[in-house]
Design an enzyme around this catalytic site. Structure first.
Site, PDB file in Angstrom:
ATOM      1  N   LYS A  13      11.380  -2.101   2.511  1.00  0.00           N
ATOM      2  CA  LYS A  13      10.860  -1.558   3.772  1.00  0.00           C
ATOM      3  C   LYS A  13      11.133  -2.521   4.922  1.00  0.00           C
ATOM      4  CE  LYS A  13       7.013   1.214   2.045  1.00  0.00           C
ATOM      5  NZ  LYS A  13       5.586   1.459   2.201  1.00  0.00           N
ATOM      6  N   ASP A  70       2.308   3.354   6.095  1.00  0.00           N
ATOM      7  CA  ASP A  70       1.736   4.016   4.926  1.00  0.00           C
ATOM      8  C   ASP A  70       2.336   5.391   4.776  1.00  0.00           C
ATOM      9  OD1 ASP A  70      -0.554   2.986   3.202  1.00  0.00           O
ATOM     10  OD2 ASP A  70      -0.915   2.081   5.166  1.00  0.00           O
ATOM     11  N   PHE A 154      12.464   6.500  -6.289  1.00  0.00           N
ATOM     12  CA  PHE A 154      11.209   5.913  -6.763  1.00  0.00           C
ATOM     13  C   PHE A 154      10.098   6.933  -6.537  1.00  0.00           C
ATOM     14  CE2 PHE A 154       8.865   5.097  -2.808  1.00  0.00           C
ATOM     15  CZ  PHE A 154       9.872   5.297  -1.868  1.00  0.00           C
TER      16      PHE A 154
HETATM   17  P1  IMP Z   1       3.615   3.747   0.478  1.00  0.00           P
HETATM   18  O1  IMP Z   1       2.437   3.844   1.395  1.00  0.00           O
HETATM   19  O2  IMP Z   1       4.927   3.817   1.199  1.00  0.00           O
HETATM   20  O3  IMP Z   1       3.525   2.606  -0.491  1.00  0.00           O
HETATM   21  O4  IMP Z   1       3.613   5.069  -0.385  1.00  0.00           O
HETATM   22  C1  IMP Z   1       2.525   5.428  -1.217  1.00  0.00           C
HETATM   23  C2  IMP Z   1       3.006   6.256  -2.383  1.00  0.00           C
HETATM   24  O5  IMP Z   1       3.601   7.474  -1.877  1.00  0.00           O
HETATM   25  C3  IMP Z   1       4.104   5.624  -3.214  1.00  0.00           C
HETATM   26  O6  IMP Z   1       3.592   4.917  -4.300  1.00  0.00           O
HETATM   27  C4  IMP Z   1       4.872   6.830  -3.719  1.00  0.00           C
HETATM   28  O7  IMP Z   1       4.224   7.330  -4.846  1.00  0.00           O
HETATM   29  C5  IMP Z   1       4.724   7.851  -2.627  1.00  0.00           C
HETATM   30  N1  IMP Z   1       5.902   7.868  -1.739  1.00  0.00           N
HETATM   31  C6  IMP Z   1       5.954   7.473  -0.431  1.00  0.00           C
HETATM   32  N2  IMP Z   1       7.174   7.631   0.058  1.00  0.00           N
HETATM   33  C7  IMP Z   1       7.939   8.127  -0.953  1.00  0.00           C
HETATM   34  C8  IMP Z   1       9.315   8.496  -1.048  1.00  0.00           C
HETATM   35  O8  IMP Z   1      10.129   8.389  -0.103  1.00  0.00           O
HETATM   36  N3  IMP Z   1       9.716   8.956  -2.253  1.00  0.00           N
HETATM   37  C9  IMP Z   1       8.883   9.085  -3.320  1.00  0.00           C
HETATM   38  N4  IMP Z   1       7.599   8.755  -3.285  1.00  0.00           N
HETATM   39  C10 IMP Z   1       7.125   8.275  -2.105  1.00  0.00           C
END
Ligand code: IMP
Length: 216
Positions: A13, A70, A154
């Site tokens: 990121k 987030d 992912f």
């Molecule tokens: P974070 O806030 O970006 O860490 O996202 C929280 C959760 O949302 C992650 O653990 C993923 O399960 C899901 N997530 C967020 N963005 C994506 C994406 O682009 N592809 C797949 N899962 C995502």
């Protein structure tokens, strides 16, 4: 031009943010802090603001900026679940568990099925500057696939099929072929460059950049 500290556990990121912010003259620095608590909240923005509040004391200089981001998957038929609980839902239910929750939502007509299984990824990027807090939002419309598909990506990538986009990056109507398309495959089944064209994260950062200069 600012030094921007990005609070995240994910180096990928940081690289993505640097790609958008460094051409504008900003420096992006990875900020890793132990013990940041995610509040139980229904909105990504609330979670992002809580993280800003906890991390601001760690800024080395009061003129530096602080960035958090987030994201989550919001499934319409589940009233937005898993949403802000996406990380938890991924590690407990997993992709197969999510598919089981939607088992009953099928139709012979693919367009009807796409409507029944509507979902979106959302991202919020929150930036604290000495002038105020800016909130950028990005959305990627799509649907939950009938089965796990693909090995790449992912998180929920193997079960998410994005809605096609037109040439300006706007989502096409359900059932209308767009110029940018995964042709019914999930994010896990296409290359990262193609996934990037739909990215909720990139859209949130661009929304943020568009607002700089107009603090709330
Ligand atoms: P974070 O806030 O970006 O860490 O996202 C929280 C959760 O949302 C992650 O653990 C993923 O399960 C899901 N997530 C967020 N963005 C994506 C994406 O682009 N592809 C797949 N899962 C995502």
């Amino acid at each position: 031009m600012a030094r921007i500290h990005f609070l995240t556990g994910n180096e990928g990121k940081v690289a993505e943010a640097a790609h958008h912010l460094e051409p504008l003259g900003h420096e992006v620095i990875h900020l890793a802090i132990e013990g940041i608590v995610e509040p139980q909240a229904e909105e990504l923005e609330t979670v992002a603001r809580a993280k800003l509040d906890q991390a601001k004391a760690h800024l080395p200089d009061a003129n530096d900026w602080l960035l958090v981001e987030d994201a989550g998957l919001f499934v319409e038929a589940l009233d937005g679940f898993p949403g802000v609980y996406s990380s938890y839902a991924l590690s407990t239910l997993g992709n197969h568990g999510l598919l089981r929750l939607l088992d009953h939502l099928h139709s012979e007509d693919l367009h009807v099925e796409a409507g029944l299984r509507r979902a979106e990824f959302k991202a919020v990027a929150a930036l604290m500057t000495p002038e105020g807090v800016f909130i950028g939002e990005g959305t990627c419309l799509g649907r939950i696939a009938p089965a796990v598909d693909g090995e790449g990506g992912f998180g929920f990538d193997p079960v998410f099929i994005p809605r096609d986009l037109d040439l300006s990056g706007q989502p096409a109507e359900i059932g209308v072929q767009g110029e940018v398309s995964t042709h019914g495959r999930t994010f896990a089944a296409v290359d990262v460059d193609l996934k990037g064209k739909f990215s909720h994260r990139t859209r949130a950062l661009k929304d943020l950049l568009a607002q700089l200069g107009t603090p709330e």
